[in-house]
Motif scaffolding. Structure first.
Motif, PDB file in Angstrom:
ATOM      1  N   ARG A 176     -42.446 -28.732 -18.661  1.00 23.65           N
ATOM      2  CA  ARG A 176     -43.816 -28.867 -19.162  1.00 23.65           C
ATOM      3  C   ARG A 176     -44.843 -28.535 -18.086  1.00 23.65           C
ATOM      4  N   THR A 177     -44.570 -28.949 -16.874  1.00 26.94           N
ATOM      5  CA  THR A 177     -45.470 -28.611 -15.779  1.00 26.94           C
ATOM      6  C   THR A 177     -45.540 -27.105 -15.578  1.00 26.94           C
ATOM      7  N   ASN A 178     -44.404 -26.438 -15.681  1.00 23.47           N
ATOM      8  CA  ASN A 178     -44.386 -24.979 -15.529  1.00 23.47           C
ATOM      9  C   ASN A 178     -45.168 -24.285 -16.633  1.00 23.47           C
ATOM     10  N   MET A 179     -45.081 -24.815 -17.843  1.00 19.21           N
ATOM     11  CA  MET A 179     -45.866 -24.249 -18.940  1.00 19.21           C
ATOM     12  C   MET A 179     -47.358 -24.414 -18.688  1.00 19.21           C
ATOM     13  N   ILE A 180     -47.744 -25.572 -18.135  1.00 11.61           N
ATOM     14  CA  ILE A 180     -49.158 -25.802 -17.827  1.00 11.61           C
ATOM     15  C   ILE A 180     -49.650 -24.827 -16.762  1.00 11.61           C
ATOM     16  N   LEU A 181     -48.800 -24.555 -15.762  1.00  9.22           N
ATOM     17  CA  LEU A 181     -49.197 -23.629 -14.703  1.00  9.22           C
ATOM     18  C   LEU A 181     -49.476 -22.234 -15.260  1.00  9.22           C
ATOM     19  N   ILE A 182     -48.681 -21.816 -16.234  1.00  7.53           N
ATOM     20  CA  ILE A 182     -48.924 -20.502 -16.852  1.00  7.53           C
ATOM     21  C   ILE A 182     -50.196 -20.534 -17.685  1.00  7.53           C
ATOM     22  N   ARG A 183     -50.411 -21.613 -18.418  1.00  7.14           N
ATOM     23  CA  ARG A 183     -51.635 -21.707 -19.233  1.00  7.14           C
ATOM     24  C   ARG A 183     -52.885 -21.717 -18.360  1.00  7.14           C
ATOM     25  N   ARG A 184     -52.786 -22.231 -17.164  1.00  6.36           N
ATOM     26  CA  ARG A 184     -53.945 -22.232 -16.269  1.00  6.36           C
ATOM     27  C   ARG A 184     -54.314 -20.814 -15.841  1.00  6.36           C
ATOM     28  N   HIS A 185     -53.322 -19.925 -15.789  1.00  2.00           N
ATOM     29  CA  HIS A 185     -53.592 -18.541 -15.410  1.00  2.00           C
ATOM     30  C   HIS A 185     -54.007 -17.693 -16.602  1.00  2.00           C
ATOM     31  N   ILE A 186     -53.456 -17.976 -17.780  1.00  2.00           N
ATOM     32  CA  ILE A 186     -53.740 -17.173 -18.974  1.00  2.00           C
ATOM     33  C   ILE A 186     -54.242 -18.105 -20.074  1.00  2.00           C
ATOM     34  N   ARG A 187     -55.521 -18.052 -20.360  1.00  2.00           N
ATOM     35  CA  ARG A 187     -56.119 -18.904 -21.398  1.00  2.00           C
ATOM     36  C   ARG A 187     -56.338 -18.083 -22.666  1.00  2.00           C
ATOM     37  N   ASP A 188     -55.282 -17.435 -23.096  1.00  2.00           N
ATOM     38  CA  ASP A 188     -55.350 -16.571 -24.275  1.00  2.00           C
ATOM     39  C   ASP A 188     -54.710 -17.309 -25.443  1.00  2.00           C
ATOM     40  N   PRO A 189     -55.405 -17.405 -26.586  1.00  2.00           N
ATOM     41  CA  PRO A 189     -54.791 -18.086 -27.746  1.00  2.00           C
ATOM     42  C   PRO A 189     -53.550 -17.377 -28.264  1.00  2.00           C
TER      43      PRO A 189
END
Length: 517
Positions: A176-189
């Motif tokens: 889950r932390t790794n998924m958050i790290l990717i979302r922080r870089h790409i905020r695309d729906p």
């Protein structure tokens, strides 16, 4: 006494027949029976916590079950037990057990992730993955509260990918932390995360992520198809997944990239690639990849384009030296000395005077010793490993020259080869080049330069036929996509890179809204 007789003697002893547990069996409407079944299945481990309690004037018998160390006990006490006991004292609870379970799910607990389970398999997986289970007597269902609370490593700088400039954060073992790290870089729906379970016994979560509307749909379908074929008891690291879904297991070249850097994964996703994250490992797989990707680093884009281009030239030169330098030394000294300038030839001949081995044996001895030192340094603790690698190389090299076993020029060749291999940013690609080097050396030992050229032709034939998730490994060299050459060996200015890689056949081909001609 043999093993056969030992087993026979054990078989003669009377054994108590344990009840058979069917994992797909549905729960019963009896609380005691459900708890007993769970204890039998897990064989009453010490970390299994069962907290029975009663609710309301009807004395509804309930129980909260969890594994100590996998859940946040503070959340259980504050948001489940206290809430239920408070509402039981202040309000009239439903007399029907099914209605009570529904009201607990919807109103009485302040936990976001709540779901119902009906089978023993669902509940056991949730329990062993950090959930708390709430049973209510008289109901053939149970509530599952996602309350993961185990200890985890903090976000730190990547260990295997040192960097000078860029985000100093790396993936960790928590999915889950790794998924958050990717979302922080790409905020695309349109960023998608698809979850799978792999491992018949470990049942680990695996997440496939990509950007819908950018990636080619066939790549997603092919990766999903390959992941569904995985049949393992456990996949402790993403390397198991990589080996299972790669196109050719006989190839020495890595067909998927692995990285600890979220910025590298984000850049790959924006190029139309796909990332595979496995719970329990900080290494994320990226596919498809090409040979050119193995010689690129995210830091190329963090410096000005002239610096990035210069660094890439250095890496390509380092890759060439790491593969060819020892074999060229063997071929020129043993078979083609006429190609060496006269003064250099005399100098090499003078340094080799008294060496008892031919150039080929000399090169193999030194190359094997260097690989042994490198592996020993990698396995030892950091404080000792670096010392062993440096001091061991200096001491052994100097001692070998003083003893007349190898020539000084051979020590220089091996040292330059080792330094050149360190310039390659991908560890997997570095190992591949080091392995191929021995093939070149062996061919040069028998056929000289002709052998080196023949092996080089064979490797090129292999690379041209190799694919990564269906994408040619030699792209964009062959097949040629001239527009992609702007970001291959060269690193052109960011204002000139207006399209995504053509070899990826992305749906959205433009990386900018307005393309300059």
């Amino acid at each position: 006494m043999g093993l056969g007789s030992l087993f026979k003697r054990k078989d003669k002893q009377p054994s108590k027949q344990e009840p058979t547990i069917e994992f797909d069996a549905e729960l019963k409407a009896n609380l005691d029976q459900n708890l007993e079944t769970l204890e039998i299945m897990l064989e009453k481990p010490n970390d299994l916590v069962i907290r029975p309690f009663s609710l309301g004037s009807q004395d509804h018998r309930c129980a909260v079950v969890y594994i100590d160390g996998l859940v946040d006990k503070q959340e259980i006490n504050n948001n489940i037990l206290k809430n239920l006991q408070y509402y039981a004292e202040e309000q009239e609870l439903p007399t029907n057990s099914h209605a009570l379970l529904d009201e607990i799910e919807s109103d009485l607990v302040s936990i976001g992730d709540v779901s119902k389970g009906k089978t023993l398999d669902e509940l056991s997986f949730a329990l062993l993955y950090g959930s708390a289970i709430l049973y209510v007597d008289g109901v053939d269902q149970a509530l599952m509260f996602d309350l993961k609370g185990w200890e985890m490593r903090a976000i730190e700088e990547p260990v295997t990918e040192s960097l000078i400039r860029g985000p100093r954060e790396g993936f960790i073992e928590n999915l889950r932390t790794n998924m958050i790290l990717i979302r922080r870089h790409i905020r695309d729906p349109n960023l998608r995360f698809k979850t799978y379970q792999i491992g018949r016994r470990s049942k680990k979560n695996l997440v496939v992520t990509y950007i819908e509307g950018v990636i080619h749909p066939d790549i997603v379908k092919e990766v999903n198809r390959r992941l569904k074929t995985i049949d393992l008891d456990d996949a402790p690291e993403s390397g198991y997944v990589e080996e299972w879904i790669e196109d050719s297991f006989l190839s020495p070249f890595p067909q998927l990239a692995n990285t600890e850097r979220p910025d590298r994964v984000a850049t790959s996703l924006l190029q139309g690639k796909i990332a595979i994250m496995l719970d329990g490992t900080p290494f994320v797989l990226v596919a498809p990849v090409t040979l050119g990707n193995m010689l690129q680093s995210p830091e190329d884009y963090y410096e000005r384009w002239l610096i990035g281009t210069f660094l890439r030239f250095l890496r390509y030169g380092g890759a060439f030296l790491a593969m060819f330098l020892p074999s060229l030394y063997i071929a020129l000294v043993s078979y083609n000395p006429g190609l060496i300038p006269a003064k250099l030839a005399f100098s090499i001949a003078a340094t080799r005077e008294g060496v008892p081995f031919p150039a080929a044996i000399e090169a193999f001895i030194m190359a094997f010793t260097m690989e042994l030192l490198r592996e020993a340094g990698a396995r030892l603790p950091k404080t000792i490993g670096q010392t062993i690698g440096i001091v061991g190389g200096l001491v052994i090299g100097d001692a070998a020259v003083q003893a007349g076993i190898v020539s000084p020029i051979m020590v220089i060749v091996v040292a330059v080869t080792a330094i050149a291999s360190f310039a390659i940013p991908s560890y997997s690609a570095t190992i591949s080049f080091r392995l191929i080097r021995f093939g070149f050396m062996l061919a040069a030992s028998f056929l000289g330069l002709y052998g080196v050229i023949l092996v080089y032709i064979m490797i090129n034939i292999h690379i041209v036929n190799l694919k990564s998730i269906g994408v040619p490994y030699s792209s964009p060299f062959a097949p040629s996509f001239f527009h992609d050459w702007k970001d291959l060996v060269l690193r052109t200015p960011v204002t000139m890179r207006t399209r995504r890689p053509a070899y990826m056949q992305t749906v959205d081909k433009k990386s900018r809204n307005k393309e300059k001609s």
